[in-house]
Design an enzyme around this catalytic site. Structure first.
Site, PDB file in Angstrom:
ATOM      1  CD  GLU A 135      -2.749  -0.903   2.610  1.00 25.13           C
ATOM      2  OE1 GLU A 135      -3.715  -1.653   2.729  1.00 25.13           O
ATOM      3  OE2 GLU A 135      -2.420  -0.057   3.477  1.00 25.13           O
ATOM      4  CB  CYS A 153       1.499   7.570   3.754  1.00 26.51           C
ATOM      5  SG  CYS A 153       1.691   6.502   5.190  1.00 26.51           S
ATOM      6  CB  CYS A 160       4.319  -4.968   9.924  1.00 32.45           C
ATOM      7  SG  CYS A 160       5.319  -4.284  11.280  1.00 32.45           S
ATOM      8  CB  CYS A 164       1.141  -2.657  16.686  1.00 32.43           C
ATOM      9  SG  CYS A 164       2.881  -2.147  16.772  1.00 32.43           S
ATOM     10  CB  CYS A 167      -1.218  -2.291  13.274  1.00 32.92           C
ATOM     11  SG  CYS A 167      -0.569  -1.939  11.638  1.00 32.92           S
ATOM     12  CB  CYS A 381      -1.266   1.173   8.016  1.00 30.75           C
ATOM     13  SG  CYS A 381       0.118   0.454   7.166  1.00 30.75           S
TER      14      CYS A 381
END
Length: 410
Positions: A135, A153, A160, A164, A167, A381
């Protein structure tokens, strides 16, 4: 990592020439019937054959290695960074034939999907060469004078590994680090879509930039020197990876470091950010203090407000005490949570956000509140990628390797 917004890095030397250039011994004339690519394969050395990310000097050296005049390298630089040509076939001089024969490419990927929000924010899915999706988001803001600030961005990883709790990217898993050209092309894609120059770049998309710091720094150099975006218009965000803030400080960049804090104490931070267990709050705050002393650049602390979790005025008071304890040069960027599918977290009420900000300001902490953009374009995100590719196409061997990489980095 949560998508956020500000500005961070430049300098860092570009990749050493040896990493992007073949030894002269591998460059043979066409009369001998051997290309650079076949020579490299014969010696089991696969060269980096992507032009995007190379500096003007590196492109000049590449031209010389092909027996061309150095000005051909300048022409390549103009075609890639000014005219933003995507394919070598579209180059206007005969040098393109040599490049194609040797297996070189520009390094641009196709747009897989776009979503445009009512406020003008556009989220792109870019399909990489290995079919993975990443993205990138274009955020336009027009000022009172009619001029536009366009923020890109960008992602630094496919997925990832830090997971988290709030997220969407972490929920979609982790595949691999992005190469420098895969970071740079995101900015060029935003410029092409908006038909406008990107003025700001934030490394706040998918992934943890500090786990891919070398590529991030190489991309930063290119974005600053070749795409010509000012250092102070670039921001790198991190949730915190041991030893990397000190490493970043050593480059003396004029960009902004944004640390995703999200909690005023270690216990709460561990509940929100699992990786915090390996990087205690006191340690990360000490590194942030040293970063300010080494660079004279204030650190911006990202704080995602989660209703009923970390958004009370008591949390704000505790946060202010923490920041004052560890020095000066701090700024807090409050980010009201963007709801994501399957999350137990809720977006806080406006009154709670305002009260939190007021508590910080009354204690002499500089505060900004992130304006939520693109809620109708899967703004959080990782949300959009997960709709099309929740599994990041990770093979078992790649998964083991990625876990090993994370362990080494931490």
């Amino acid at each position: 990592m949560i998508a956020t917004s500000m500005a961070v890095i430049q300098h860092v030397c570009s990749a050493p020439l040896a990493r992007v250039m073949l030894p002269r011994s591998l460059v043979v004339s066409r009369s001998r019937g051997l290309s650079i690519l076949s020579a490299a394969r014969a010696s089991h050395a696969v060269p980096q054959q992507v032009l995007l990310g190379m500096s003007e000097y590196e492109l000049q050296q590449l031209a010389l290695e092909f027996g061309q005049q150095s000005y051909r390298g300048k022409q390549l630089h103009h075609l890639i960074y000014k005219r933003k040509v995507k394919e070598i076939e579209d180059f206007s001089h005969s040098f393109r034939n040599d490049l194609q024969e040797a297996g070189w490419k520009v390094g641009r990927s196709p747009i897989y999907h776009t979503v445009t929000a009512a406020d003008g924010t556009v989220k792109l899915l870019i399909k990489l060469e290995d079919n993975r999706l990443i993205e990138t988001v274009g955020i336009p803001v027009e000022d009172d004078k009619g001029s536009m600030r366009l923020t890109a961005c960008v992602s630094s990883q496919v997925g990832c590994p830090l997971r988290c709790s709030f997220c969407a990217t972490g929920k979609g898993g982790f595949s691999r680090n992005l190469k420098r050209h895969e970071i740079i092309e995101q900015v060029l894609a935003i410029e092409e879509l908006f038909k406008n120059r990107v003025t700001n770049v934030v490394f706040m998309g998918m992934g943890e930039p500090m786990l891919n710091l070398n590529s991030v720094l190489e991309a930063h150099r290119c974005l600053n020197k070749d795409v010509q975006i000012g250092q102070r218009m670039i921001t790198i965000s991190t949730v915190g990876v041991p030893n990397t803030i000190r490493k970043l400080a050593s480059h003396k960049l004029q960009s902004t470091l944004a640390v995703s804090l999200h909690a005023p104490n270690q216990k709460l931070r561990e509940a929100i950010v699992p990786s915090a267990k390996s990087y205690p709050l006191d340690a990360i705050m000490k590194d942030c203090r040293d970063y300010f002393l080494d660079t004279s650049r204030r650190v911006s602390f990202e704080y995602a407000l989660l209703a009923g979790v970390n958004d009370t005025t008591e949390h704000a008071v505790e946060l202010a005490q923490l920041l004052h304890e560890w020095g000066r040069g701090n700024h807090v960027n409050l980010i009201p949570f963007n709801p994501i599918e399957g999350s137990e977290y809720q977006r806080p009420h406006r009154k709670a956000v305002a009260a939190f900000a007021a508590a910080l300001e009354s204690r002499k902490i500089t505060v900004s509140i992130r304006q939520t953009r693109g809620l109708d374009a899967s703004a959080a995100c990782g949300q959009l990628r997960n709709k099309f590719q929740k599994n990041p196409l990770l093979t078992e061997s790649e998964n083991l390797q990625s876990q090993a990489d994370v362990a080494v980095a931490c």
